[in-house]
Design a protein around this motif. Structure first.
Motif, PDB file in Angstrom:
ATOM      1  N   UNK A 398       0.835  -1.205   0.000  1.00  0.00           N
ATOM      2  CA  UNK A 398       0.000   0.000   0.000  1.00  0.00           C
ATOM      3  C   UNK A 398       0.870   1.255   0.000  1.00  0.00           C
ATOM      4  N   UNK A 399       1.935   1.268   0.785  1.00  0.00           N
ATOM      5  CA  UNK A 399       2.811   2.430   0.813  1.00  0.00           C
ATOM      6  C   UNK A 399       3.451   2.663  -0.556  1.00  0.00           C
ATOM      7  N   UNK A 400       3.884   1.593  -1.208  1.00  0.00           N
ATOM      8  CA  UNK A 400       4.531   1.732  -2.515  1.00  0.00           C
ATOM      9  C   UNK A 400       3.564   2.271  -3.557  1.00  0.00           C
ATOM     10  N   UNK A 401       2.345   1.764  -3.573  1.00  0.00           N
ATOM     11  CA  UNK A 401       1.356   2.243  -4.533  1.00  0.00           C
ATOM     12  C   UNK A 401       0.960   3.696  -4.248  1.00  0.00           C
ATOM     13  N   UNK A 402       0.783   4.040  -2.991  1.00  0.00           N
ATOM     14  CA  UNK A 402       0.432   5.422  -2.651  1.00  0.00           C
ATOM     15  C   UNK A 402       1.539   6.388  -3.064  1.00  0.00           C
ATOM     16  N   UNK A 403       2.773   5.963  -2.885  1.00  0.00           N
ATOM     17  CA  UNK A 403       3.921   6.833  -3.188  1.00  0.00           C
ATOM     18  C   UNK A 403       4.231   6.895  -4.680  1.00  0.00           C
ATOM     19  N   UNK A 404       4.220   5.734  -5.345  1.00  0.00           N
ATOM     20  CA  UNK A 404       4.729   5.650  -6.713  1.00  0.00           C
ATOM     21  C   UNK A 404       3.643   5.669  -7.779  1.00  0.00           C
ATOM     22  N   UNK A 405       2.389   5.543  -7.393  1.00  0.00           N
ATOM     23  CA  UNK A 405       1.313   5.490  -8.383  1.00  0.00           C
ATOM     24  C   UNK A 405       0.145   6.388  -7.967  1.00  0.00           C
ATOM     25  N   UNK A 406       0.423   7.694  -7.712  1.00  0.00           N
ATOM     26  CA  UNK A 406      -0.668   8.597  -7.319  1.00  0.00           C
ATOM     27  C   UNK A 406      -1.636   8.801  -8.481  1.00  0.00           C
ATOM     28  N   UNK A 407      -2.876   9.074  -8.136  1.00  0.00           N
ATOM     29  CA  UNK A 407      -3.880   9.333  -9.160  1.00  0.00           C
ATOM     30  C   UNK A 407      -4.523   8.097  -9.749  1.00  0.00           C
ATOM     31  N   UNK A 408      -4.257   6.938  -9.173  1.00  0.00           N
ATOM     32  CA  UNK A 408      -4.848   5.701  -9.671  1.00  0.00           C
ATOM     33  C   UNK A 408      -6.361   5.742  -9.496  1.00  0.00           C
ATOM     34  N   UNK A 409      -7.080   5.223 -10.482  1.00  0.00           N
ATOM     35  CA  UNK A 409      -8.543   5.179 -10.405  1.00  0.00           C
ATOM     36  C   UNK A 409      -9.061   3.908 -11.068  1.00  0.00           C
ATOM     37  N   UNK A 410     -10.310   3.564 -10.761  1.00  0.00           N
ATOM     38  CA  UNK A 410     -10.924   2.376 -11.340  1.00  0.00           C
ATOM     39  C   UNK A 410     -11.153   2.568 -12.834  1.00  0.00           C
ATOM     40  N   UNK A 411     -10.842   1.526 -13.601  1.00  0.00           N
ATOM     41  CA  UNK A 411     -11.094   1.555 -15.039  1.00  0.00           C
ATOM     42  C   UNK A 411     -12.414   0.894 -15.398  1.00  0.00           C
ATOM     43  N   UNK A 412     -12.942   0.062 -14.499  1.00  0.00           N
ATOM     44  CA  UNK A 412     -14.235  -0.587 -14.715  1.00  0.00           C
ATOM     45  C   UNK A 412     -14.787  -1.033 -13.373  1.00  0.00           C
ATOM     46  N   UNK A 413     -16.079  -1.257 -13.324  1.00  0.00           N
ATOM     47  CA  UNK A 413     -16.697  -1.783 -12.113  1.00  0.00           C
ATOM     48  C   UNK A 413     -16.295  -3.251 -11.972  1.00  0.00           C
ATOM     49  N   UNK A 414     -15.693  -3.650 -10.840  1.00  0.00           N
ATOM     50  CA  UNK A 414     -15.187  -5.025 -10.716  1.00  0.00           C
ATOM     51  C   UNK A 414     -16.299  -6.049 -10.535  1.00  0.00           C
ATOM     52  N   UNK A 415     -15.976  -7.281 -10.895  1.00  0.00           N
ATOM     53  CA  UNK A 415     -16.878  -8.414 -10.714  1.00  0.00           C
ATOM     54  C   UNK A 415     -16.324  -9.312  -9.615  1.00  0.00           C
ATOM     55  N   UNK A 416     -17.240  -9.895  -8.814  1.00  0.00           N
ATOM     56  CA  UNK A 416     -16.835 -10.779  -7.717  1.00  0.00           C
ATOM     57  C   UNK A 416     -16.667 -12.200  -8.209  1.00  0.00           C
ATOM     58  N   UNK A 425     -12.245 -10.566  -5.760  1.00  0.00           N
ATOM     59  CA  UNK A 425     -12.648 -10.082  -7.077  1.00  0.00           C
ATOM     60  C   UNK A 425     -12.001 -10.908  -8.182  1.00  0.00           C
ATOM     61  N   UNK A 426     -12.665 -10.926  -9.341  1.00  0.00           N
ATOM     62  CA  UNK A 426     -12.073 -11.551 -10.518  1.00  0.00           C
ATOM     63  C   UNK A 426     -10.837 -10.776 -10.962  1.00  0.00           C
ATOM     64  N   UNK A 427     -10.915  -9.460 -10.934  1.00  0.00           N
ATOM     65  CA  UNK A 427      -9.804  -8.587 -11.294  1.00  0.00           C
ATOM     66  C   UNK A 427     -10.125  -7.185 -10.780  1.00  0.00           C
ATOM     67  N   UNK A 428      -9.132  -6.310 -10.792  1.00  0.00           N
ATOM     68  CA  UNK A 428      -9.342  -4.917 -10.422  1.00  0.00           C
ATOM     69  C   UNK A 428      -8.555  -4.067 -11.419  1.00  0.00           C
ATOM     70  N   UNK A 429      -9.240  -3.645 -12.481  1.00  0.00           N
ATOM     71  CA  UNK A 429      -8.589  -2.846 -13.514  1.00  0.00           C
ATOM     72  C   UNK A 429      -8.493  -1.400 -13.064  1.00  0.00           C
ATOM     73  N   UNK A 430      -7.276  -0.847 -13.160  1.00  0.00           N
ATOM     74  CA  UNK A 430      -7.028   0.527 -12.759  1.00  0.00           C
ATOM     75  C   UNK A 430      -6.313   1.269 -13.878  1.00  0.00           C
ATOM     76  N   UNK A 431      -6.410   2.600 -13.834  1.00  0.00           N
ATOM     77  CA  UNK A 431      -5.751   3.440 -14.814  1.00  0.00           C
ATOM     78  C   UNK A 431      -5.412   4.766 -14.157  1.00  0.00           C
ATOM     79  N   UNK A 432      -4.826   5.690 -14.949  1.00  0.00           N
ATOM     80  CA  UNK A 432      -4.496   7.029 -14.455  1.00  0.00           C
ATOM     81  C   UNK A 432      -5.103   8.083 -15.356  1.00  0.00           C
TER      82      UNK A 432
END
Length: 432
Positions: A398-416, A425-432
Motif C-alpha cells: 500500500x505504501x509503494x502504490x500510494x507513493x509511486x502510483x498517485x492518481x490511480x482510479x478504477x477503469x471498470x466496475x469489478x466483478x466478484x 474479485x475476478x480482477x481490479x482494472x485501474x488506470x491514471x
C-alpha cells in the motif's frame, strides 16, 4: 433450547449450486445465501439480519449452525470443546460422519497434516517446531525483499499505464515472497498459484466432484515437488525456511517429511490468500472513498499505514467463514448445539458487529488498531501464524502504490468471484 437433525439427509447437498439448484433455507437463515452472486457481492445486510434474529441459526443446505455475533465467534474460536478436526478423539463412525472417499486421499492427507486442521497435542508439537524455523527475525529479514518486489511490480504497472492490480501486483507479490522464503527457484514460481487455487477450492461450501479432482491433482503435484525440494535441502542446506524446518528440533523431536510438506503448502495457501484479497478489496474501498485515500497519500512509511490496513482487514475480510466441529455439547444464546454438529463462525459478520465496533459499517482508515480487535486472522490455538508476514506485505504494497502510483482510479466496475468462504474479485482494472 433446540437441537439440529443429525440424519444423513441433513448433511448437505454437494454440488447442488453448480447444478443450478442452489439450496434454500428457511427462517432467519434464509438471508444467508452463499451461492447467490448478489449475496457474495455484499453479504453485510444479511449478516445484520442474522445478528438481529439471534445468536445461532441452523442452515440446512450445509448442515451447519451459523454464528454471527463477535463475542460468540471470538469465544468459540478459543473454545476447546470445538475443533478443526474430530479424529483426535473420535472415529468417523463414532462422530456420525462419513470418511472421505479413498480417491481424495492425496488431498485429505496433505490437508489433514497441516496446522490449520490439527488439534492438540499434535498441533502443539508441530506449531512449536515450526515456530523455531518461522521466526519473527525471519519475517523482519524479508522486509527489504518485500520492498524491492513491491517497487518493481508497481513500476511495471505504472509503465503500462494501468492494468489489473490483482494479477500485476496483489497476486505476484505474496507468492514471490513465500517462494523466496521457501527457496523455490524463480523458474518454478508460476506453478504455485494454480496449485494453491485448486487446493483452496475445497474450502468452499459443498464443493463438487470436479473441484475435488482438481484439488487431488494439485495436492499430488505440489507434494511431489516439495518432497524433491526437501531432499535437495537435506543434501545442501541453505538459509531458506525449508532448510530451517529440516533443522528444527525440540528435545530430539523433529518434523516428519509429511508435516514439512503440509506446513509449506499451508504457508502458501493461507499466507497469500489473505494478502492478495485484502490488497484488492482495500484498494477497491480506498478508490470508492477518495477522502480516505487522500488522507493516506502523505504516509511517510509503511509503519504509518498500520491502522489503515487493520481497518481493511476488518471492514471487508477475505475469509468470511471459519468452520469448527462440536466435540462436546455447547450452548449459544440458549440453543444447545450437540456433539457431532458443525458451526460456521461468520468472521465477516463478527467484524461488523455494532456491539463490538463503533459505527462498524463505516470504512474508517483512522480507526485506531488498538480499538480494532477484528477476527480476520482468527483467534486462540489457530491464530494465523503468518499474520506478521501478511501485515508486512500489506503495509509495504500500500505504501509503494500510494507513493509511486498517485492518481490511480478504477477503469471498470469489478466483478466478484463466485466463492464465498474465501471472497475476492475476478480482477481490479485501474488506470491514471
Amino acid at each position: 433450547m433446540t437441537y439440529p437433525s443429525t440424519s444423513p439427509e441433513a448433511q448437505g447437498t454437494p454440488g447442488a449450486a453448480d447444478a443450478g439448484t442452489a439450496p434454500r433455507a428457511d427462517g432467519p437463515a434464509a438471508a444467508f445465501a452463499p451461492w447467490s452472486p448478489s449475496f457474495v457481492a455484499d453479504p453485510y445486510p444479511a449478516y445484520e439480519e442474522l445478528r438481529a434474529a439471534g445468536r445461532a441459526h441452523w442452515f440446512a443446505p450445509t448442515s451447519q449452525w451459523l454464528v454471527p455475533h463477535h463475542d460468540d465467534v471470538s469465544a468459540l474460536l478459543r473454545d476447546r470443546r470445538l475443533g478443526r478436526t474430530y479424529l483426535h478423539r473420535f472415529s468417523h463412525e463414532e462422530f456420525g460422519r462419513q470418511a472421505p472417499p479413498p480417491e481424495h486421499e492425496p488431498f485429505t492427507v496433505l490437508n489433514g497434516n497441516g496446522l490449520l486442521d490439527l488439534e492438540a497435542p499434535v498441533h502443539t508439537r508441530i506449531r512449536r517446531l515450526v515456530a523455531k524455523a518461522f521466526t519473527p527475525r525471519m519475517v523482519d529479514d524479508l522486509a527489504p525483499t518485500v520492498r524491492e518486489l513491491a517497487e518493481g511490480l508497481v513500476a511495471d504497472l505504472r509503465a503500462d499505464g494501468g492494468g489489473d492490480l490483482l494479477a500485476q501486483v496483489a497476486e505476484p507479490l505474496p507468492v514471490a515472497v513465500i517462494a523466496e522464503m521457501l527457496g523455490v527457484p524463480p523458474a518454478d514460481r508460476g506453478l504455485l498459484r494454480p496449485w494453491s487455487a485448486a487446493i483452496t477450492g475445497m474450502f468452499e461450501l459443498n464443493p463438487d466432484e470436479e473441484t475435488a479432482r482438481r484439488a487431488v491433482r494439485a495436492a499430488e503435484e505440489f507434494s511431489a515437488y516439495l518432497r524433491e525440494l526437501i531432499a535437495a535441502r537435506r543434501r545442501d542446506p541453505g538459509t531458506d525456511l525449508v532448510s530451517a524446518l529440516i533443522a528444527a528440533h525440540d528435545d530430539g523431536d523433529v518434523l516428519t517429511e509429511q508435516e514439512m510438506v503440509s506446513t509449506c503448502v499451508l504457508l502458501l495457501n493461507a499466507g497469500h490468500e489473505a494478502t492478495v484479497n485484502t490488497t484488492v478489496l482495500g484498494w477497491l474501498h480506498l478508490l470508492r472513498h477518495p477522502a480516505q485515500l487522500a488522507a493516506l497519500a502523505g504516509a511517510g512509511g509503511p509503519e504509518d499505514l498500520r491502522d489503515a490496513v487493520e481497518e481493511m482487514l476488518r471492514y471487508d475480510t477475505p475469509l468470511q467463514m471459519f468452520e469448527r466441529w462440536v466435540l462436546d455439547d455447547i450452548e449459544v444464546g440458549g440453543t444447545v448445539i450437540p456433539r457431532g454438529s458443525e458451526v460456521a463462525l461468520l468472521l465477516g459478520s463478527a467484524n461488523r458487529d455494532p456491539a463490538r465496533f463503533t459505527d462498524p459499517g463505516t470504512f474508517d482508515t483512522t480507526r485506531p488498531a488498538a480499538d480494532n480487535r477484528h477476527l480476520s486472522f482468527g483467534a486462540g490455538l489457530h491464530y494465523c501464524l503468518g499474520a506478521p508476514l501478511a501485515r508486512l506485505e500489506l503495509t509495504t504494497s500500500f505504501h509503494t502504490l500510494l507513493r509511486d502510483a498517485p492518481g490511480m482510479r478504477l477503469a471498470e466496475e469489478p466483478q466478484w468471484r463466485p466463492g464465498y468462504v474465501i471472497r475476492g474479485l475476478e480482477r481490479l482494472l485501474v488506470t491514471w
